[in-house]
Design a protein around this motif. Structure first.
Motif, PDB file in Angstrom:
ATOM      1  N   LYS A  63      47.645  30.429  44.020  1.00  0.00           N
ATOM      2  CA  LYS A  63      46.337  30.144  44.630  1.00  0.00           C
ATOM      3  C   LYS A  63      45.264  29.911  43.570  1.00  0.00           C
ATOM      4  CE  LYS A  63      45.157  35.035  45.636  1.00  0.00           C
ATOM      5  NZ  LYS A  63      46.201  35.714  44.846  1.00  0.00           N
ATOM      6  N   SER A  64      45.310  30.706  42.483  1.00  0.00           N
ATOM      7  CA  SER A  64      44.311  30.503  41.432  1.00  0.00           C
ATOM      8  C   SER A  64      44.538  29.184  40.709  1.00  0.00           C
ATOM      9  CB  SER A  64      44.367  31.640  40.416  1.00  0.00           C
ATOM     10  OG  SER A  64      43.606  32.720  40.867  1.00  0.00           O
ATOM     11  N   ARG A  98      30.274  17.632  40.657  1.00  0.00           N
ATOM     12  CA  ARG A  98      30.097  17.921  42.090  1.00  0.00           C
ATOM     13  C   ARG A  98      30.888  19.138  42.538  1.00  0.00           C
ATOM     14  NH1 ARG A  98      30.617  12.386  45.348  1.00  0.00           N
ATOM     15  NH2 ARG A  98      29.658  13.646  46.977  1.00  0.00           N
ATOM     16  N   VAL A  99      31.839  19.586  41.716  1.00  0.00           N
ATOM     17  CA  VAL A  99      32.544  20.818  42.057  1.00  0.00           C
ATOM     18  C   VAL A  99      32.283  21.850  40.959  1.00  0.00           C
ATOM     19  CG1 VAL A  99      34.686  19.847  41.109  1.00  0.00           C
ATOM     20  CG2 VAL A  99      34.799  21.862  42.563  1.00  0.00           C
ATOM     21  N   GLN A 100      31.892  23.047  41.368  1.00  0.00           N
ATOM     22  CA  GLN A 100      31.605  24.126  40.427  1.00  0.00           C
ATOM     23  C   GLN A 100      32.381  25.382  40.825  1.00  0.00           C
ATOM     24  OE1 GLN A 100      29.915  23.954  37.582  1.00  0.00           O
ATOM     25  NE2 GLN A 100      29.525  21.772  37.920  1.00  0.00           N
ATOM     26  N   THR A 101      32.516  26.287  39.862  1.00  0.00           N
ATOM     27  CA  THR A 101      33.389  27.446  40.070  1.00  0.00           C
ATOM     28  C   THR A 101      32.640  28.765  39.884  1.00  0.00           C
ATOM     29  OG1 THR A 101      35.047  26.083  38.994  1.00  0.00           O
ATOM     30  CG2 THR A 101      35.668  28.335  39.461  1.00  0.00           C
ATOM     31  N   VAL A 102      32.962  29.745  40.718  1.00  0.00           N
ATOM     32  CA  VAL A 102      32.532  31.126  40.484  1.00  0.00           C
ATOM     33  C   VAL A 102      33.791  31.920  40.172  1.00  0.00           C
ATOM     34  CG1 VAL A 102      31.467  33.187  41.461  1.00  0.00           C
ATOM     35  CG2 VAL A 102      30.564  30.932  42.038  1.00  0.00           C
ATOM     36  N   PHE A 103      33.800  32.590  39.015  1.00  0.00           N
ATOM     37  CA  PHE A 103      35.007  33.266  38.571  1.00  0.00           C
ATOM     38  C   PHE A 103      35.060  34.709  39.060  1.00  0.00           C
ATOM     39  CE2 PHE A 103      34.394  29.728  35.789  1.00  0.00           C
ATOM     40  CZ  PHE A 103      35.666  29.262  35.539  1.00  0.00           C
ATOM     41  N   GLN A 104      36.249  35.295  38.892  1.00  0.00           N
ATOM     42  CA  GLN A 104      36.469  36.648  39.411  1.00  0.00           C
ATOM     43  C   GLN A 104      35.634  37.706  38.702  1.00  0.00           C
ATOM     44  OE1 GLN A 104      40.519  38.015  39.460  1.00  0.00           O
ATOM     45  NE2 GLN A 104      39.934  40.120  39.825  1.00  0.00           N
ATOM     46  N   ASP A 105      35.725  37.720  37.377  1.00  0.00           N
ATOM     47  CA  ASP A 105      35.207  38.868  36.647  1.00  0.00           C
ATOM     48  C   ASP A 105      33.877  38.530  35.994  1.00  0.00           C
ATOM     49  OD1 ASP A 105      34.697  41.038  35.146  1.00  0.00           O
ATOM     50  OD2 ASP A 105      36.533  40.974  33.963  1.00  0.00           O
ATOM     51  N   PRO A 106      32.772  39.002  36.567  1.00  0.00           N
ATOM     52  CA  PRO A 106      31.465  38.644  36.004  1.00  0.00           C
ATOM     53  C   PRO A 106      31.220  39.293  34.657  1.00  0.00           C
ATOM     54  CG  PRO A 106      31.170  40.274  37.730  1.00  0.00           C
ATOM     55  CD  PRO A 106      32.639  39.922  37.713  1.00  0.00           C
ATOM     56  N   PHE A 107      32.087  40.254  34.265  1.00  0.00           N
ATOM     57  CA  PHE A 107      31.927  40.856  32.941  1.00  0.00           C
ATOM     58  C   PHE A 107      32.519  39.943  31.878  1.00  0.00           C
ATOM     59  CE2 PHE A 107      31.287  44.331  35.751  1.00  0.00           C
ATOM     60  CZ  PHE A 107      30.315  45.092  35.131  1.00  0.00           C
ATOM     61  N   ALA A 108      33.436  39.062  32.257  1.00  0.00           N
ATOM     62  CA  ALA A 108      34.070  38.174  31.287  1.00  0.00           C
ATOM     63  C   ALA A 108      33.513  36.755  31.365  1.00  0.00           C
ATOM     64  CB  ALA A 108      35.583  38.136  31.529  1.00  0.00           C
ATOM     65  N   SER A 109      32.949  36.371  32.508  1.00  0.00           N
ATOM     66  CA  SER A 109      32.620  34.956  32.681  1.00  0.00           C
ATOM     67  C   SER A 109      31.228  34.595  32.154  1.00  0.00           C
ATOM     68  CB  SER A 109      32.753  34.555  34.150  1.00  0.00           C
ATOM     69  OG  SER A 109      31.710  35.103  34.907  1.00  0.00           O
ATOM     70  N   LEU A 110      30.477  35.599  31.673  1.00  0.00           N
ATOM     71  CA  LEU A 110      29.173  35.285  31.072  1.00  0.00           C
ATOM     72  C   LEU A 110      29.255  35.514  29.565  1.00  0.00           C
ATOM     73  CD1 LEU A 110      26.834  37.115  33.618  1.00  0.00           C
ATOM     74  CD2 LEU A 110      27.434  34.700  33.589  1.00  0.00           C
ATOM     75  N   GLU A 185      38.310  34.730  43.719  1.00  0.00           N
ATOM     76  CA  GLU A 185      38.200  36.193  43.855  1.00  0.00           C
ATOM     77  C   GLU A 185      36.823  36.700  43.459  1.00  0.00           C
ATOM     78  OE1 GLU A 185      40.731  38.273  44.802  1.00  0.00           O
ATOM     79  OE2 GLU A 185      42.614  37.264  44.348  1.00  0.00           O
ATOM     80  N   PRO A 186      35.755  36.160  44.045  1.00  0.00           N
ATOM     81  CA  PRO A 186      34.417  36.486  43.540  1.00  0.00           C
ATOM     82  C   PRO A 186      33.975  37.923  43.772  1.00  0.00           C
ATOM     83  CG  PRO A 186      34.258  35.204  45.553  1.00  0.00           C
ATOM     84  CD  PRO A 186      35.703  35.225  45.175  1.00  0.00           C
ATOM     85  N   VAL A 187      34.624  38.652  44.680  1.00  0.00           N
ATOM     86  CA  VAL A 187      34.192  40.034  44.894  1.00  0.00           C
ATOM     87  C   VAL A 187      35.251  41.057  44.495  1.00  0.00           C
ATOM     88  CG1 VAL A 187      32.544  39.456  46.708  1.00  0.00           C
ATOM     89  CG2 VAL A 187      34.888  40.051  47.338  1.00  0.00           C
ATOM     90  N   ALA A 188      36.398  40.565  43.979  1.00  0.00           N
ATOM     91  CA  ALA A 188      37.514  41.481  43.720  1.00  0.00           C
ATOM     92  C   ALA A 188      37.169  42.550  42.697  1.00  0.00           C
ATOM     93  CB  ALA A 188      38.732  40.696  43.266  1.00  0.00           C
ATOM     94  N   SER A 189      36.321  42.238  41.713  1.00  0.00           N
ATOM     95  CA  SER A 189      36.067  43.263  40.701  1.00  0.00           C
ATOM     96  C   SER A 189      34.744  43.989  40.941  1.00  0.00           C
ATOM     97  CB  SER A 189      36.120  42.652  39.301  1.00  0.00           C
ATOM     98  OG  SER A 189      35.417  41.446  39.263  1.00  0.00           O
ATOM     99  N   LEU A 190      34.208  43.883  42.139  1.00  0.00           N
ATOM    100  CA  LEU A 190      32.945  44.561  42.426  1.00  0.00           C
ATOM    101  C   LEU A 190      33.191  45.818  43.258  1.00  0.00           C
ATOM    102  CD1 LEU A 190      30.776  41.469  43.405  1.00  0.00           C
ATOM    103  CD2 LEU A 190      30.966  42.569  41.184  1.00  0.00           C
ATOM    104  N   ASP A 191      32.244  46.753  43.168  1.00  0.00           N
ATOM    105  CA  ASP A 191      32.328  47.970  43.966  1.00  0.00           C
ATOM    106  C   ASP A 191      32.165  47.655  45.450  1.00  0.00           C
ATOM    107  OD1 ASP A 191      32.928  50.251  42.602  1.00  0.00           O
ATOM    108  OD2 ASP A 191      30.949  50.386  41.694  1.00  0.00           O
ATOM    109  N   VAL A 192      32.751  48.516  46.270  1.00  0.00           N
ATOM    110  CA  VAL A 192      32.747  48.268  47.713  1.00  0.00           C
ATOM    111  C   VAL A 192      31.332  48.042  48.243  1.00  0.00           C
ATOM    112  CG1 VAL A 192      33.617  49.103  49.905  1.00  0.00           C
ATOM    113  CG2 VAL A 192      34.701  49.836  47.802  1.00  0.00           C
ATOM    114  N   SER A 193      30.390  48.886  47.827  1.00  0.00           N
ATOM    115  CA  SER A 193      29.049  48.765  48.407  1.00  0.00           C
ATOM    116  C   SER A 193      28.336  47.517  47.898  1.00  0.00           C
ATOM    117  CB  SER A 193      28.218  50.019  48.114  1.00  0.00           C
ATOM    118  OG  SER A 193      27.788  50.036  46.776  1.00  0.00           O
TER     119      SER A 193
END
Lengths: 342, 327, 293
Positions: A63-64, A98-110, A185-193
């Motif tokens: 899928k990725s 015209r196509v852009q991506t949001v990655f899984q891990d915001p600690f690595a993607s910035l 997987e934009p929310v996979a590495s975030l806390d539940v709340s």
């Protein structure tokens, strides 16, 4: 076809990628892995304008990889991806914004050494969506839009929490004014709340901006919540595709059914513990997939034909497609819960 | 009621760092009965993992247990010497981690590692040790276990490695197993297999478990009781079904309400505003107050654990239909 | 977390905690200032032969010479004031060390990052060449090159660069290879941004920490390599002695009790190199997350 994003017969094969030394070793008869992996096999689908397509499956299902091919990050080995008729890549290079991506891990993607405002503005400046002089105002607008205080543009990523970083990553993607958004997987590495905050932001933005979205996640409840249609992948192939309510309500592929049965659900009115519909065994190695239908070794519905022939994709009456020889039996057994597969 | 196998009273573990004192665990109390599974739920930084480590005496400097007691089968663990503690660890209480690759030695076969784990606590001959290892590997669902003893960790899939780690934790039939997010890194189909087996194992062997997870749905399908942690404290605890159906603490209520399954597809989710506080500078009083809609001036005091009908919560303004704020 | 917490500020705050490193840094800065303003602080211009008198040669520290001032550290065989000669020698040593360091840094970084970013055959070609060169002792290579090119500052710098660029290439390659695989690089390429922009704005800044570490060490190495070459008589012309040559000049007189000609320049050289290395060590420790407290 009514599609906006067309994925036409896309395959992506990862070669063994041998180093010079390994190549010599292989020639001399050493034990070197020379098989290649078909991460994505012959996938065709189209995404309608303004729709959110969920892409689900377990790790290694492709899928990725498929998401990265659609996003123009990875060139497909064969097949094409077009947006509104124009190709995303040419000669292995991405030629559209015209196509852009949001990655899984915001600690690595910035980039840790770049001010977050510059991270958001460098794409729009490079592609003429804003000028260097106007960049601050431009970025400030997008910061406000994703719920960040515009005075933070001069800060560095380490000064933000995970949820805020993901907002910055979303701002970076949206500042390119895309038509299509790939969310891996934009929310996979975030806390539940925090997940709920980001999902809400995502729902609001896709609606307001009329974005066409491919939402990749292993979390079925998140996909069910945000998607209009969903595609289920297994070992590089799409096994079932259709409107969320139909696929989740009455799965037609035995894998879809088993996958949904495996997900722990929060059941509030049961005093007894929930029983799982577990799948036996594990996903086979993609280096040597089984013959015929890839799912047959784990499938309770499998017969001889499944070992021999790869199932064709069949269109069902409720605008969904399924690749299974025995989908009718699966559907029947779902309707009658007590029915036991033979 | 029989005596609990594990009784934790007012446990506090703090880390003394250069930046200040991090109150990772702050006054945590709970009991665990034989064969019982308790879910310990919380977000990152809530102190759930440090709680698990504290139970086994595995907290390293600059952290230490500053207060409280951990009684395992009547023995106080916090005052034991490292030597005596090591004797208990692995035999009476053991731990399973999120990442089995970090806990298995890549240079040794599974059989060798299991033999070493057995030797640490009792003398068994090679044949008897192999038999015990095979029996446990079979029990956790590893096919052709006897042959797999000679395999190295890298020859197993992630799910199989976690099963091996579970088998090693079970070797000496411990009274308590602390499992720290053991299925988080696994695929859902493998997770379902392991959760089902753990449920059966706890019932069969009488081993009690503390299942640490950030995922309410996972623990709710496994544990008979839950403890919800926030900023180093248990803010709510009670039987799983009651707690989920009728949460009293606004944080628990918020967590449940924020799940996508609780909302109609496509509609906005109920969200908890803000972010989790830094453990270095906790707000005075209730740590959840800054994010809470129910908060009043009273929440500037620290709410004590209120016990009613087999459950407890730390809140002056509990939610729920039957709830009345204590005067 | 303060609002002005830039990476540089945090770096300096941590650096300040190591007192020895701060002292070393002060010494390095002081020596660089002395070298820069050598003509102002020196009692004599040691390179102007008109100032020198053979009458004053090999005089001990404290001797008042024909110029009418005290030679605090004595004089060398040509009658130069040693203190002045050390200041001027420092200037040459630091000049050459910095020049060779920066040129090798530039060339090495360019090669290393190019190899890591492009991959494939270019990567294999560049990195095998670098490996080949790293298997030779640097001093041997420098000797051969100086012997071929002849004496003079540009030749000497060229030899030092040829001997040292490979260390930078290796370091830049390793760092860039690791950064290349990270999400933020992929995110930038996915926009799409041109490869040149990604290398310049993302890869290069994130590869600087290890390069700074290697640079400090290599500048110290350049200085000692230059001193070695000069000592062997292959460095600069005798009329403009660097520290290495001063040591070499005094060497024949060591046994006859005229220790100062060799010893004082030697001490200056040691202080300079040790100080640079202490600063380099602290910088390395701060960049290495494993040593972090």
């Amino acid at each position: 076809m009514t599609g906006f994003v067309h994925i036409d017969d896309v395959a992506r094969i990862f070669g063994p990628n041998l180093t010079t030394g390994e190549r010599i070793a292989a020639k001399l008869g050493g034990k070197v892995e020379t098989r290649s992996v078909r991460a994505v096999s012959d996938v065709s689908l189209s995404v309608r304008k303004g729709e959110t397509l969920g892409l689900v499956g377990e790790s290694g299902c492709g899928k990725s990889t498929l998401g990265r091919v659609i996003a123009g990050i990875l060139p497909p080995t064969s097949g094409t991806v077009t947006i509104d008729g124009t190709p995303v890549m040419e000669n292995g290079t991405k030629i559209t914004t015209r196509v852009q991506t949001v990655f899984q891990d915001p600690f690595a993607s910035l980039d840790p050494r770049m001010k977050v405002g510059d991270t958001v503005s460098e794409g729009p400046i490079a592609h003429g969506l804003t000028t260097k002089a106007n960049a601050r105002t431009y970025v400030a607008e997008w910061f406000t839009r994703v719920g960040l205080d515009p005075v933070w543009v001069d800060r560095y990523p380490h000064q933000f929490s995970g949820g805020q970083r993901q907002r910055i990553a979303i701002a970076r993607a949206l500042a390119m004014q895309p038509d299509v958004l790939i969310c891996d997987e934009p929310v996979a590495s975030l806390d539940v709340s925090i997940q709920a905050q980001i999902i809400n932001l995502f729902l609001e933005l896709t609606r307001d901006l009329g974005l066409t979205t491919v939402f990749i996640s292993h979390d079925l409840s998140v996909v069910q919540h945000v998607s209009d249609r969903v595609a289920v992948m297994y070992l590089g192939r799409i096994v079932e595709l259709g409107p969320v309510a139909n696929v989740f309500g009455t799965p037609a592929h035995p894998y879809t059914k088993a996958l949904f049965g495996s997900v722990p659900k929060l059941v509030l009115d049961a005093d007894e513990l929930v029983k799982f519909d577990t799948i036996d065994g594990e996903v086979p190695s993609p280096l040597s997939p089984p013959s015929g239908c890839y799912y047959h070794p784990r499938c309770p519905y499998a017969t001889e034909v499944c070992k021999a022939e790869q199932p064709q994709t069949e269109d069902l009456s409720d605008v969904r497609a399924v690749a299974c020889h025995h989908f009718q039996r699966v559907l029947d057994s779902t309707k009658d819960v007590r029915a036991v597969p033979e | 009621m029989t005596d609990p196998v594990l009784s934790v009273k007012n446990l506090s573990t703090h880390f003394f760092t250069r930046a200040g004192v991090v109150k990772a665990v702050n006054g945590v109390s709970f009991d665990l009965a034989r064969g019982e599974i308790m879910g310990l739920v919380g977000e990152s930084g809530s102190g759930k993992t440090v709680t698990g480590f504290s139970l086994l005496g595995l907290v390293d400097a600059p952290g230490r247990i500053v207060e409280g007691s951990v009684k395992l089968n009547g023995t106080e663990l916090t005052t034991l010497s490292q030597r005596d503690l090591r004797k208990r660890r692995g035999s009476d209480i053991s731990m399973i981690f999120q990442d089995p690759i970090a806990t298995l030695n890549p240079m040794l076969t599974i059989g060798q590692q299991m033999k070493m784990a057995i030797d640490a606590h009792e003398r068994l001959g090679t044949r008897a040790a192999d038999a015990r290892a095979t029996e446990l590997l079979t029990q956790v669902g590893i096919p052709s276990a006897a042959a797999r003893l000679r395999a190295y960790p890298h020859e197993f899939s992630g799910g199989m490695r976690q099963r091996v780690a579970i088998a090693i934790a079970l070797l000496h039939r411990p009274s308590v197993i602390v499992a720290d997010e053991p299925t988080t890194a696994l695929d859902v189909s493998i997770q379902a297999q392991i959760l089902t087996q753990m449920r059966d194992l706890a019932a069969e062997t009488g081993t009690a478990m503390i299942w640490i997870s950030h995922d309410l749905a996972v623990v709710s399908s496994l544990a008979s009781k839950l403890a919800v942690m926030y900023a180093g404290r248990i803010v709510e605890q009670g039987p799983t079904a009651t707690l989920l159906r009728d949460p009293r603490h606004p944080y628990t209520a918020g967590l449940i309400a924020s799940l996508p399954a609780m909302a109609k597809p496509g509609t906005p989710l109920t969200q908890i505003p803000g972010t989790t506080p830094s453990l270095l500078s906790l707000p005075l009083g209730c740590p959840f107050a800054p994010r809470c809609d129910h908060a009043t001036n009273r929440c500037k005091d620290d709410p004590p654990m209120t016990h009613t009908a087999g459950r407890g919560y730390r809140c002056f303004h509990p939610t729920g239909q039957t709830a009345k704020a204590p005067a | 977390m303060s609002n002005q917490s830039t990476p540089l500020r945090r770096f300096w705050a941590e650096f300040r905690e190591n007192r020895i490193a701060v002292v070393a840094l002060v010494i390095v800065v002081l020596l660089i200032l002395l070298a820069l303003f050598a003509s102002l602080v020196s009692p004599q211009n040691p390179y102007d032969l008109a100032n020198l008198s053979l009458m004053d040669s090999r005089r001990p520290p404290g001797f008042v010479g024909s110029g009418g001032y005290t030679h605090i550290l004595g004089t060398d065989p040509q009658g130069r004031d040693l203190l002045s000669a050390i200041f001027y020698g420092l200037r040459i040593s630091i000049q050459i060390g910095l020049a060779a360091g920066f040129v090798s840094l530039t060339i090495g970084t360019f090669l290393g990052i190019t190899a890591a970013y492009l991959g494939g055959r270019i990567e294999a070609l560049i990195m095998r060449l670098v490996d080949l060169q790293l298997s030779f002792p640097a001093i041997l290579l420098a000797l051969v090159i100086v012997a071929l090119l002849g004496q003079g500052k540009p030749q000497l710098i060229g030899a030092l660069v040829a001997a040292q660029y490979a260390y930078f290439a290796r370091t830049a390659y390793g760092a860039a290879k690791a950064e290349r695989g990270k999400d933020y690089v992929e995110a930038a390429l996915a926009i799409p941004l041109s490869g040149r922009l990604v290398v310049w704005r993302h890869l290069l800044p994130n590869c600087t920490p290890p390069l700074i570490v290697v640079a400090t060490v290599q500048i110290a190495n350049s200085i000692s390599l230059e001193a070695t070459l000069s000592f062997l008589g292959l460095g600069l012309p005798v009329t403009e002695p660097s520290l290495g040559m001063l040591i070499s000049n005094g060497f024949p007189y060591m046994m006859s009790g005229r220790y100062w000609i060799s010893v004082y320049p030697g001490i200056a050289l040691i202080i300079l190199i040790v100080a640079i290395n202490i600063v380099g060590d602290q910088v390395r420790d701060q960049f290495n997350p494993r040593l972090r407290k």
